[in-house]
Design a protein around this motif. Structure first.
Motif, mmCIF file in Angstrom:
data_model
loop_
_atom_site.group_PDB
_atom_site.id
_atom_site.type_symbol
_atom_site.label_atom_id
_atom_site.label_comp_id
_atom_site.label_asym_id
_atom_site.label_seq_id
_atom_site.Cartn_x
_atom_site.Cartn_y
_atom_site.Cartn_z
ATOM 1 N N LEU A 1 -4.139 -6.110 4.247
ATOM 2 C CA LEU A 1 -4.841 -5.217 5.168
ATOM 3 C C LEU A 1 -3.959 -4.049 5.593
ATOM 4 C CD1 LEU A 1 -6.798 -7.744 7.430
ATOM 5 C CD2 LEU A 1 -7.663 -6.347 5.541
ATOM 6 N N ALA A 6 -4.770 -0.170 5.129
ATOM 7 C CA ALA A 6 -4.749 0.713 6.290
ATOM 8 C C ALA A 6 -3.847 1.914 6.084
ATOM 9 C CB ALA A 6 -4.314 -0.065 7.529
ATOM 10 N N SER A 25 -10.676 3.016 12.287
ATOM 11 C CA SER A 25 -10.887 1.880 11.394
ATOM 12 C C SER A 25 -9.573 1.423 10.775
ATOM 13 C CB SER A 25 -11.885 2.254 10.293
ATOM 14 O OG SER A 25 -11.400 3.353 9.536
ATOM 15 N N GLY A 26 -8.714 2.360 10.410
ATOM 16 C CA GLY A 26 -7.421 2.001 9.845
ATOM 17 C C GLY A 26 -6.548 1.288 10.860
ATOM 18 N N LEU A 74 -7.679 -2.222 11.291
ATOM 19 C CA LEU A 74 -7.244 -3.028 10.155
ATOM 20 C C LEU A 74 -5.833 -3.561 10.370
ATOM 21 C CD1 LEU A 74 -8.401 -1.311 6.820
ATOM 22 C CD2 LEU A 74 -9.029 -3.572 7.678
ATOM 23 N N ALA A 110 -4.668 -7.370 10.664
ATOM 24 C CA ALA A 110 -3.599 -7.842 9.784
ATOM 25 C C ALA A 110 -2.528 -8.584 10.573
ATOM 26 C CB ALA A 110 -2.970 -6.659 9.042
#
Length: 341
Positions: free
Chosen positions: A134, A138, A199-200, A203, A207
């Motif tokens: 993830l 990202a 969104s990144g 993530l 993670a």
């Protein structure tokens, strides 16, 4: 993230490996290695003559190499499919580490029981597919330094997950967790203002949580006693899991080796040889020859190294939310580590 780590900076208790971890590569952890706690140690006592040059050299390797894996990942994913690159990285590292063990100790050294194999495979999938995978996804949009600072929160999530498993936590430790979570809120400010995709950033948070879950389970499952052997099977799981997800995303069909830049190939080789082999070997060696309190300092130094390298080589911005939030997260991790040893 670095390769999975055999010991945690947040806790002398074997339930709490930190990022590496990767993360790193990681690393990470947190970091790049095995998250197996069965081979963990409270650290070596300081010899009468003090720590030798080899200890400081090994610590420097862990500081710089694991801190630099975030930069390498960022360079790799510029022209290479993220999950496919992870599959190549961990597959190559598993083969090299396994071959090295076989040469030094014989193939019998790789023999484990089925429960140990299953545990290592599950932990590897969590750490390297759910955690590192993830982060790699990202970092297509999240600056490497910012990702490293957010991954540094892994010990905080470990504390929370251990409470879910019934492990009692002191008030000071919980205060450190809350402080670190405040830092994470500040670090997401670039996503709230549109500077970095939210969104990144989310993530990376997921993670870190998944990496922490793998770390906690590693201390509760029947893992191989040798952390190097456990690492072979963990990285094998990471390679197979990342490869499977890369097919789901259609990455192999779009992959053109000729379109991959020299920098991305170099970054991949660096992650395999240095992030997953050299740094982890140095770290495992340090656990036998240096006090844990000294070895654990990599958890605070790696994010600083990552931020500096991202600024130096990729011109990543050092905004006030990143600097303030990062300082708060590292402060929270320090508070947790100091009180949980």
């Amino acid at each position: 993230m670095s390769a999975p780590s055999p010991q945690t900076p947040a806790d002398a208790d074997p339930d709490c490996p930190a990022p590496g971890a990767p993360p790193s590569d990681a690393p990470s952890a947190p970091a790049p290695a095995s998250a197996s706690a069965s081979a963990s140690t409270a650290g070596a006592a300081v010899p009468p003559g003090g720590l030798g040059a080899a200890v400081w050299a090994a610590l420097g390797v862990v500081y710089v190499v694991w801190g630099s894996t975030y930069l390498a990942i960022r360079v790799v994913v510029e022209t290479m499919p993220p999950l496919l690159s992870g599959a190549l990285r961990f597959g190559a590292a598993a083969l090299l580490l396994g071959a090295g063990l076989a040469v030094r100790q014989g193939w019998r050294a790789l023999r484990v029981t089925w429960p140990q194999f299953g545990s290592a495979f599950l932990v590897g999938a969590l750490l390297l597919v759910g955690g590192n995978g993830l982060v790699v996804l990202a970092e297509r949009t999240v600056p490497s330094g910012l990702a490293a600072l957010m991954v540094a929160s892994v010990p905080l999530w470990v504390v929370l997950l251990r409470r879910v498993f019934g492990v009692r936590t002191g008030g000071t430790t919980l205060a450190g967790v809350l402080l670190g979570l405040v830092g994470l809120v500040v670090l997401t400010a670039p996503g709230l203002t549109g500077e970095v995709g939210l969104s990144g950033l989310l993530l990376v948070v997921v993670a870190a949580v998944v990496w922490a879950l793998g770390s906690v389970l590693a201390g509760r499952l029947p893992m191989p006693a040798d952390p190097f052997v456990a690492s072979v099977y963990e990285m094998l799981a990471g390679a197979l899991g990342a490869l499977a997800l890369s097919f789901v995303r259609g990455e192999p069909g779009r992959f053109d080796p000729g379109a991959v830049s020299t920098g991305s190939w170099a970054g991949l080789v660096y992650l395999v040889l240095f992030g997953s082999i050299v740094a982890f070997t140095s770290y495992a060696w340090l656990l036998q020859r240096a006090p844990l309190t000294l070895v654990a300092t990599y958890a605070y130094v790696n994010p600083v190294v990552a931020v500096f390298l991202g600024w130096l080589f990729l011109s990543e911005a050092l905004t006030w939310p990143i600097m303030l939030g990062g300082a708060i997260v590292v402060g929270g991790v320090f508070l947790v580590a100091r009180n949980e040893r």
